[in-house]
Design an enzyme around this catalytic site. Sequence first.
Site, mmCIF file in Angstrom:
data_model
loop_
_atom_site.group_PDB
_atom_site.id
_atom_site.type_symbol
_atom_site.label_atom_id
_atom_site.label_comp_id
_atom_site.label_asym_id
_atom_site.label_seq_id
_atom_site.Cartn_x
_atom_site.Cartn_y
_atom_site.Cartn_z
ATOM 1 N N HIS A 1 -13.155 39.494 3.005
ATOM 2 C CA HIS A 1 -14.513 39.490 3.646
ATOM 3 C C HIS A 1 -15.488 40.058 2.829
ATOM 4 O O HIS A 1 -15.418 40.788 1.840
ATOM 5 C CB HIS A 1 -14.256 40.812 4.648
ATOM 6 C CG HIS A 1 -13.582 40.251 6.102
ATOM 7 N ND1 HIS A 1 -14.006 40.835 7.269
ATOM 8 C CD2 HIS A 1 -13.100 39.078 6.203
ATOM 9 C CE1 HIS A 1 -13.315 40.125 8.153
ATOM 10 N NE2 HIS A 1 -12.639 39.227 7.475
ATOM 11 N N TYR B 1 -19.782 47.059 13.002
ATOM 12 C CA TYR B 1 -19.544 48.579 13.432
ATOM 13 C C TYR B 1 -21.071 48.791 14.210
ATOM 14 O O TYR B 1 -22.110 48.577 13.799
ATOM 15 C CB TYR B 1 -19.876 49.327 11.974
ATOM 16 C CG TYR B 1 -18.748 49.475 11.260
ATOM 17 C CD1 TYR B 1 -18.368 48.507 10.431
ATOM 18 C CD2 TYR B 1 -17.909 50.502 11.183
ATOM 19 C CE1 TYR B 1 -17.245 48.721 9.515
ATOM 20 C CE2 TYR B 1 -16.955 50.677 10.418
ATOM 21 C CZ TYR B 1 -16.360 49.641 9.623
ATOM 22 O OH TYR B 1 -15.155 49.987 8.657
ATOM 23 N N PRO C 1 -11.470 57.260 10.174
ATOM 24 C CA PRO C 1 -11.250 55.877 9.729
ATOM 25 C C PRO C 1 -12.488 55.345 9.619
ATOM 26 O O PRO C 1 -12.444 54.197 9.068
ATOM 27 C CB PRO C 1 -10.150 55.577 10.773
ATOM 28 C CG PRO C 1 -10.362 56.487 11.740
ATOM 29 C CD PRO C 1 -10.917 57.725 11.503
ATOM 30 N N LYS D 1 -11.318 54.315 4.544
ATOM 31 C CA LYS D 1 -10.993 54.968 3.146
ATOM 32 C C LYS D 1 -9.371 55.511 3.015
ATOM 33 O O LYS D 1 -8.912 55.756 2.064
ATOM 34 C CB LYS D 1 -11.728 56.255 2.925
ATOM 35 C CG LYS D 1 -13.023 55.790 2.698
ATOM 36 C CD LYS D 1 -13.280 55.157 1.260
ATOM 37 C CE LYS D 1 -14.198 53.863 1.581
ATOM 38 N NZ LYS D 1 -13.861 52.969 0.811
ATOM 39 N N TYR E 1 -18.267 51.804 0.575
ATOM 40 C CA TYR E 1 -17.269 51.194 1.275
ATOM 41 C C TYR E 1 -16.383 50.073 0.736
ATOM 42 O O TYR E 1 -15.197 50.146 1.027
ATOM 43 C CB TYR E 1 -18.184 50.079 2.428
ATOM 44 C CG TYR E 1 -17.150 49.538 3.474
ATOM 45 C CD1 TYR E 1 -16.685 48.544 3.488
ATOM 46 C CD2 TYR E 1 -17.062 50.290 4.617
ATOM 47 C CE1 TYR E 1 -15.767 47.951 4.415
ATOM 48 C CE2 TYR E 1 -16.338 49.861 5.691
ATOM 49 C CZ TYR E 1 -15.743 48.717 5.632
ATOM 50 O OH TYR E 1 -14.867 48.237 6.654
HETATM 51 P P1 FAS Z 1 1.790 58.344 5.741
HETATM 52 O O1 FAS Z 1 1.512 59.299 6.809
HETATM 53 O O2 FAS Z 1 1.252 56.900 5.873
HETATM 54 O O3 FAS Z 1 3.340 58.371 5.092
HETATM 55 C C1 FAS Z 1 3.779 59.638 4.765
HETATM 56 C C2 FAS Z 1 5.478 59.010 5.319
HETATM 57 O O4 FAS Z 1 6.306 60.284 4.924
HETATM 58 C C3 FAS Z 1 5.678 58.766 6.718
HETATM 59 O O5 FAS Z 1 6.519 57.599 6.468
HETATM 60 C C4 FAS Z 1 6.536 59.853 7.289
HETATM 61 O O6 FAS Z 1 7.487 59.444 8.289
HETATM 62 C C5 FAS Z 1 7.120 60.548 5.945
HETATM 63 N N1 FAS Z 1 7.374 61.970 6.132
HETATM 64 C C6 FAS Z 1 6.701 62.779 6.815
HETATM 65 N N2 FAS Z 1 7.501 64.170 6.700
HETATM 66 C C7 FAS Z 1 8.724 63.974 6.166
HETATM 67 C C8 FAS Z 1 9.553 64.755 5.593
HETATM 68 N N3 FAS Z 1 9.845 65.991 5.970
HETATM 69 N N4 FAS Z 1 10.909 63.881 4.819
HETATM 70 C C9 FAS Z 1 10.865 62.717 4.627
HETATM 71 N N5 FAS Z 1 9.720 61.889 4.873
HETATM 72 C C10 FAS Z 1 8.814 62.543 5.602
HETATM 73 N N6 FAS Z 1 -6.880 54.554 7.644
HETATM 74 C C11 FAS Z 1 -7.645 53.752 7.539
HETATM 75 O O7 FAS Z 1 -8.108 53.454 6.143
HETATM 76 N N7 FAS Z 1 -7.932 52.968 8.419
HETATM 77 C C12 FAS Z 1 -7.505 53.338 9.834
HETATM 78 O O8 FAS Z 1 -7.823 52.559 10.784
HETATM 79 C C13 FAS Z 1 -6.750 54.192 10.046
HETATM 80 N N8 FAS Z 1 -5.991 54.462 11.176
HETATM 81 C C14 FAS Z 1 -5.004 55.438 11.298
HETATM 82 C C15 FAS Z 1 -4.425 55.720 12.486
HETATM 83 C C16 FAS Z 1 -3.401 56.790 12.516
HETATM 84 C C17 FAS Z 1 -2.837 57.007 13.808
HETATM 85 C C18 FAS Z 1 -3.095 57.306 11.492
HETATM 86 C C19 FAS Z 1 -2.107 58.636 11.537
HETATM 87 C C20 FAS Z 1 -3.708 57.286 10.380
HETATM 88 C C21 FAS Z 1 -4.519 56.327 10.068
HETATM 89 N N9 FAS Z 1 -5.183 56.169 9.009
HETATM 90 C C22 FAS Z 1 -6.263 54.985 8.764
HETATM 91 C C23 FAS Z 1 -5.149 56.698 7.473
HETATM 92 C C24 FAS Z 1 -3.591 56.279 7.175
HETATM 93 O O9 FAS Z 1 -3.934 54.736 6.676
HETATM 94 C C25 FAS Z 1 -3.179 56.989 5.903
HETATM 95 O O10 FAS Z 1 -4.403 57.105 5.116
HETATM 96 C C26 FAS Z 1 -2.168 56.311 5.106
HETATM 97 O O11 FAS Z 1 -1.167 55.968 5.904
HETATM 98 C C27 FAS Z 1 -2.027 57.170 4.019
HETATM 99 O O12 FAS Z 1 -0.471 56.982 3.532
HETATM 100 P P2 FAS Z 1 0.316 58.120 2.918
HETATM 101 O O13 FAS Z 1 -0.327 58.964 2.320
HETATM 102 O O14 FAS Z 1 1.597 57.503 2.378
HETATM 103 O O15 FAS Z 1 0.972 58.864 4.174
HETATM 104 C C1 PHB Z 2 -8.934 48.724 11.163
HETATM 105 O O1 PHB Z 2 -8.909 47.318 11.166
HETATM 106 O O2 PHB Z 2 -8.057 49.066 11.558
HETATM 107 C C2 PHB Z 2 -10.115 49.237 10.601
HETATM 108 C C3 PHB Z 2 -11.020 48.780 9.861
HETATM 109 C C4 PHB Z 2 -12.073 49.628 9.410
HETATM 110 C C5 PHB Z 2 -12.277 50.623 9.663
HETATM 111 C C6 PHB Z 2 -11.192 51.508 10.391
HETATM 112 C C7 PHB Z 2 -9.862 50.766 10.681
HETATM 113 O O3 PHB Z 2 -13.194 51.449 9.154
#
Ligand code: FAS
Ligand code: PHB
Length: 389
Positions: free
Chosen positions: A72, A201, A292, A296, A382
């Site tokens: 994009h 957005y 989100p 980032k 961004y």
């Molecule tokens: P993660 O949370 O992805 O991974 C951590 C891992 O550790 C998981 O698999 C978990 O099961 C495991 N774990 C936890 N405790 C443990 C233990 N005691 N023993 C062993 N394993 C354990 N970011 C965006 O940029 N855009 C978005 O739209 C967006 N939407 C999101 C929606 C939700 C519901 C959430 C929760 C986050 C969202 N995020 C978004 C942020 C997300 O993408 C995180 O930044 C990203 O997953 C970070 O990756 P990790 O640091 O690997 O953490």
């Molecule tokens: C998504 O596609 O999940 C998304 C994209 C941009 C954002 C947040 C989420 O800022």
Amino acid sequence: MRTQVGIIGAGPAGLLLSRLLHLQGIDSVVLENRSREYVEARIRAGILEQHTVDTLTDAGLGDRLHREGLEHHGVYLQYPGTRHELDFPALCDRTVWVYGQTEVTKDLIAAQLDGGPPLLFEVSDVQVEDVDGESPRIRFTDADGAAQVLECDVVAGTDGFHGVSRPVVQQAGGRVWERTYPYAWLGILADAAPATDELIYAWHPEGFGLYSMRSPTVSRLYLQVDPSEKIEDWSDDRIWDALDTRFAHEGWSVNRGPVTEKSILPMRSFVSAPMRRGRLFLAGDAAHIVPPTGAKGLNLAVADVTLLATALVRLLQEKETDLVDSYSDRALARVWRCTHFSWWMTSMLHTSGDDFDAELQLSQLRRVCSSEAAARELAENYTGLPIDG
Ligand code: FAS
Ligand code: PHB
């Protein structure tokens, strides 16, 4: 069991760290408390910054990303009467990619299981010990119920916001900053071709809306809702009607289709410092959470791991501590930059019901849509600032 780097958590941070270390000849073991199916099905981020794409590609994980991902060249900012495109290449000579975090995770797991370091799913009772010495260890119960001890040179806490690693760091001191926002996002996945070529957005008096996507046939859309809302109170029709209102634009309409997933996620900013205690290092959501709105979260996790992998290779192969000693400060500099940008985007686009706030937001939006300097500041943040400084 013994390894050089014990990694807790098989999200993007832990899996990518293991991959980057492996490519440099450092061995690791990844411990994950959920199943492979659960981890691969978690719907989260959608936007990859260029450095994330470059890092995955350089690590041999870019084939499907370049085949199926969507490059994009900007995003649209919208407010009543205006839909304005920010042209990223013209503003900062960078682009972003649409490729779901679920796909990134699947690619990382597939590579790990195809001759990569050990990845143990469904472990439990994970405990980190002796991180202040040079031989930390991780105690855990494996998927068969057997008690295990993993002796390490270093432990990486990549276990997300609810993991066990951050408390171990905080027990030795440090501090946290947290801000909970007075709104949440209701997100849906729909089998509907996106009605836009790039993300929208949208600011609207009734609340923020984000039009994103996962492919030419799958849309990903979000609505600002009150944090107390319950997903069962939101029928598909009610969601689509609200999206129609927030994205309303002359001669254009939202494409509807079967909703395949819907959920409400809270919004918070969270930073914990330092990101290290002795031989335990934090990366990704284990150390920080951003709303989100700025896309980032995943990209910040990748940035942490890029710094940490380089620092651990220098420590374990060259016996030099300079990069591990500066890791926390260098990572936190970028964490705060992304935390500010995510807060700024969130504050600009989410309505509070206060008319004074609304005028400030509309003024900011008009400024970004009319000033190249203001647009460049958004575009540079961004699409991702340089990793280190
Ligand atoms: P993660 O949370 O992805 O991974 C951590 C891992 O550790 C998981 O698999 C978990 O099961 C495991 N774990 C936890 N405790 C443990 C233990 N005691 N023993 C062993 N394993 C354990 N970011 C965006 O940029 N855009 C978005 O739209 C967006 N939407 C999101 C929606 C939700 C519901 C959430 C929760 C986050 C969202 N995020 C978004 C942020 C997300 O993408 C995180 O930044 C990203 O997953 C970070 O990756 P990790 O640091 O690997 O953490
Ligand atoms: C998504 O596609 O999940 C998304 C994209 C941009 C954002 C947040 C989420 O800022």
